[in-house]
Design a protein around this motif. Sequence first.
Motif, PDB file in Angstrom:
ATOM      1  N   GLY A 175       0.724  -1.203   0.031  1.00  0.00           N
ATOM      2  CA  GLY A 175      -0.229   0.201  -0.138  1.00  0.00           C
ATOM      3  C   GLY A 175       0.914   1.137   0.078  1.00  0.00           C
ATOM      4  N   GLY A 176       2.318   0.953  -0.137  1.00  0.00           N
ATOM      5  CA  GLY A 176       3.115   2.453  -0.068  1.00  0.00           C
ATOM      6  C   GLY A 176       3.467   2.786   1.143  1.00  0.00           C
ATOM      7  N   SER A 177       3.989   1.683   2.182  1.00  0.00           N
ATOM      8  CA  SER A 177       4.708   2.394   2.995  1.00  0.00           C
ATOM      9  C   SER A 177       5.182   0.651   3.705  1.00  0.00           C
ATOM     10  N   THR A 178       5.578   1.051   4.656  1.00  0.00           N
ATOM     11  CA  THR A 178       5.570   0.213   5.953  1.00  0.00           C
ATOM     12  C   THR A 178       4.059  -0.250   7.438  1.00  0.00           C
ATOM     13  N   TYR A 179       4.385  -0.906   8.052  1.00  0.00           N
ATOM     14  CA  TYR A 179       4.023  -1.072   9.479  1.00  0.00           C
ATOM     15  C   TYR A 179       4.200  -0.021  10.222  1.00  0.00           C
ATOM     16  N   LYS A 180       5.870  -0.602  10.373  1.00  0.00           N
ATOM     17  CA  LYS A 180       6.780   0.479  10.952  1.00  0.00           C
ATOM     18  C   LYS A 180       6.099   2.078  10.420  1.00  0.00           C
ATOM     19  N   GLY A 181       5.903   2.820   9.593  1.00  0.00           N
ATOM     20  CA  GLY A 181       5.662   4.091   8.920  1.00  0.00           C
ATOM     21  C   GLY A 181       4.975   4.247   9.304  1.00  0.00           C
ATOM     22  N   ARG A 182       3.677   3.564   9.230  1.00  0.00           N
ATOM     23  CA  ARG A 182       2.034   3.790   8.639  1.00  0.00           C
ATOM     24  C   ARG A 182       1.776   4.313  10.490  1.00  0.00           C
ATOM     25  N   GLN A 183       2.419   2.549  11.414  1.00  0.00           N
ATOM     26  CA  GLN A 183       2.848   2.736  12.895  1.00  0.00           C
ATOM     27  C   GLN A 183       3.236   4.641  13.803  1.00  0.00           C
ATOM     28  N   ASP A 184       4.142   5.179  12.935  1.00  0.00           N
ATOM     29  CA  ASP A 184       4.711   6.800  12.887  1.00  0.00           C
ATOM     30  C   ASP A 184       4.107   7.670  13.082  1.00  0.00           C
ATOM     31  N   SER A 185       3.341   7.278  11.449  1.00  0.00           N
ATOM     32  CA  SER A 185       2.305   8.537  11.487  1.00  0.00           C
ATOM     33  C   SER A 185       1.563   8.134  12.445  1.00  0.00           C
ATOM     34  N   VAL A 186       0.679   7.334  12.564  1.00  0.00           N
ATOM     35  CA  VAL A 186      -0.704   7.461  13.909  1.00  0.00           C
ATOM     36  C   VAL A 186      -0.404   8.095  15.173  1.00  0.00           C
ATOM     37  N   ARG A 187       1.202   7.616  15.436  1.00  0.00           N
ATOM     38  CA  ARG A 187       1.885   8.100  16.701  1.00  0.00           C
ATOM     39  C   ARG A 187       1.794   9.635  16.789  1.00  0.00           C
ATOM     40  N   PHE A 188       2.220   9.945  15.894  1.00  0.00           N
ATOM     41  CA  PHE A 188       2.398  11.376  15.254  1.00  0.00           C
ATOM     42  C   PHE A 188       1.348  12.410  15.247  1.00  0.00           C
ATOM     43  N   LEU A 226      -9.036   7.203  12.602  1.00  0.00           N
ATOM     44  CA  LEU A 226      -8.065   7.303  12.190  1.00  0.00           C
ATOM     45  C   LEU A 226      -8.590   7.320  10.924  1.00  0.00           C
ATOM     46  N   MET A 227     -10.281   6.135  10.615  1.00  0.00           N
ATOM     47  CA  MET A 227     -11.068   6.902   9.040  1.00  0.00           C
ATOM     48  C   MET A 227     -11.022   7.629   8.476  1.00  0.00           C
ATOM     49  N   LEU A 228     -11.715   8.879   9.795  1.00  0.00           N
ATOM     50  CA  LEU A 228     -12.728  10.245   9.763  1.00  0.00           C
ATOM     51  C   LEU A 228     -11.132  10.799   8.774  1.00  0.00           C
ATOM     52  N   GLN A 229     -10.183  10.717   9.901  1.00  0.00           N
ATOM     53  CA  GLN A 229      -9.193  11.885   9.629  1.00  0.00           C
ATOM     54  C   GLN A 229      -8.292  11.713   8.049  1.00  0.00           C
ATOM     55  N   GLU A 230      -7.717  10.370   7.293  1.00  0.00           N
ATOM     56  CA  GLU A 230      -7.091   9.709   6.360  1.00  0.00           C
ATOM     57  C   GLU A 230      -8.044   9.016   5.233  1.00  0.00           C
ATOM     58  N   ILE A 264      -1.867   0.815  18.644  1.00  0.00           N
ATOM     59  CA  ILE A 264      -1.838   2.069  17.757  1.00  0.00           C
ATOM     60  C   ILE A 264      -2.953   0.470  16.607  1.00  0.00           C
ATOM     61  N   PRO A 265      -3.640   1.391  15.707  1.00  0.00           N
ATOM     62  CA  PRO A 265      -4.743   1.426  14.299  1.00  0.00           C
ATOM     63  C   PRO A 265      -3.418   1.923  13.630  1.00  0.00           C
ATOM     64  N   ILE A 266      -4.009   0.385  12.537  1.00  0.00           N
ATOM     65  CA  ILE A 266      -3.415   0.766  11.639  1.00  0.00           C
ATOM     66  C   ILE A 266      -4.086   0.749   9.971  1.00  0.00           C
ATOM     67  N   LEU A 267      -3.539   2.071   9.147  1.00  0.00           N
ATOM     68  CA  LEU A 267      -4.031   1.974   8.109  1.00  0.00           C
ATOM     69  C   LEU A 267      -3.078   1.193   6.648  1.00  0.00           C
ATOM     70  N   VAL A 268      -3.743  -0.316   6.866  1.00  0.00           N
ATOM     71  CA  VAL A 268      -3.093  -0.923   6.231  1.00  0.00           C
ATOM     72  C   VAL A 268      -2.809  -0.692   4.547  1.00  0.00           C
ATOM     73  N   ASN A 269      -3.859  -0.643   3.758  1.00  0.00           N
ATOM     74  CA  ASN A 269      -3.786  -0.352   3.140  1.00  0.00           C
ATOM     75  C   ASN A 269      -5.094   0.915   2.664  1.00  0.00           C
ATOM     76  N   GLN A 270      -4.014   2.246   1.928  1.00  0.00           N
ATOM     77  CA  GLN A 270      -4.980   3.372   1.754  1.00  0.00           C
ATOM     78  C   GLN A 270      -6.281   3.188   0.516  1.00  0.00           C
ATOM     79  N   ASN A 271      -5.603   3.205  -0.261  1.00  0.00           N
ATOM     80  CA  ASN A 271      -6.600   3.097  -1.577  1.00  0.00           C
ATOM     81  C   ASN A 271      -7.263   1.643  -1.697  1.00  0.00           C
ATOM     82  N   GLU A 272      -7.575   0.888  -1.171  1.00  0.00           N
ATOM     83  CA  GLU A 272      -8.190  -0.308  -0.518  1.00  0.00           C
ATOM     84  C   GLU A 272      -8.907   0.355   0.865  1.00  0.00           C
ATOM     85  N   GLU A 273      -8.234   1.633   1.511  1.00  0.00           N
ATOM     86  CA  GLU A 273      -9.621   1.945   2.566  1.00  0.00           C
ATOM     87  C   GLU A 273      -9.587   0.238   3.155  1.00  0.00           C
TER      88      GLU A 273
END
Length: 163
Positions: A53-66, A146-150, A74-83
């Motif tokens: 989906g264009g990132s890594t688990y760690k990258g997605r985790q860091d983004s949500v933390r930030f 997370l869903m609403l924001q992203e 932490i919830p994870i946006l696994v794949n933004q294109n597939e929601e």
Amino acid sequence: MKDNHVDYEINQATMAIRCARHLEYQSHIIETGKSCYSAMTSLQLLDYACKMGGSTYKGRQDSVRFKFSFYSKIPILVNQNEEIIMFPTHSPTHIDNIWISLEHFDKAFEHAEREKAIVRFTNGEQITVMCSLKTLSKQHQRASALMLQELHFPRKRMVMRMQ
């Protein structure tokens, strides 16, 4: 050379992933209408799906933390294109952790036993999870935020935080 072979890809039919507690398999995957097993751990499956989906688990985790200041479970946006958004019931490395798909989550109920809850999915299937209803509700709220924001109200422009 690294082996990129994966025996299961998280997709829109994935409802939940939990530890298989099996000698050959690491994960038990519940999909709409079926279940299967994987030799990969849930974190390996999530990392692969995040990379697809264009990132890594760690990258997605860091983004949500930030963005949300969530520091555990932490919830994870696994794949933004597939929601695809998944949220954990425990720490991601905990043996009782189950990753639940926000899209398929319908409702949670109290279980007769203390510190357990029942998750009902949109197709009517149910599973028992080893966490309280309060914890499950909090995790669902985080994933919904997370869903609403992203996905539903993404920012129109880049915002930088200065520290």
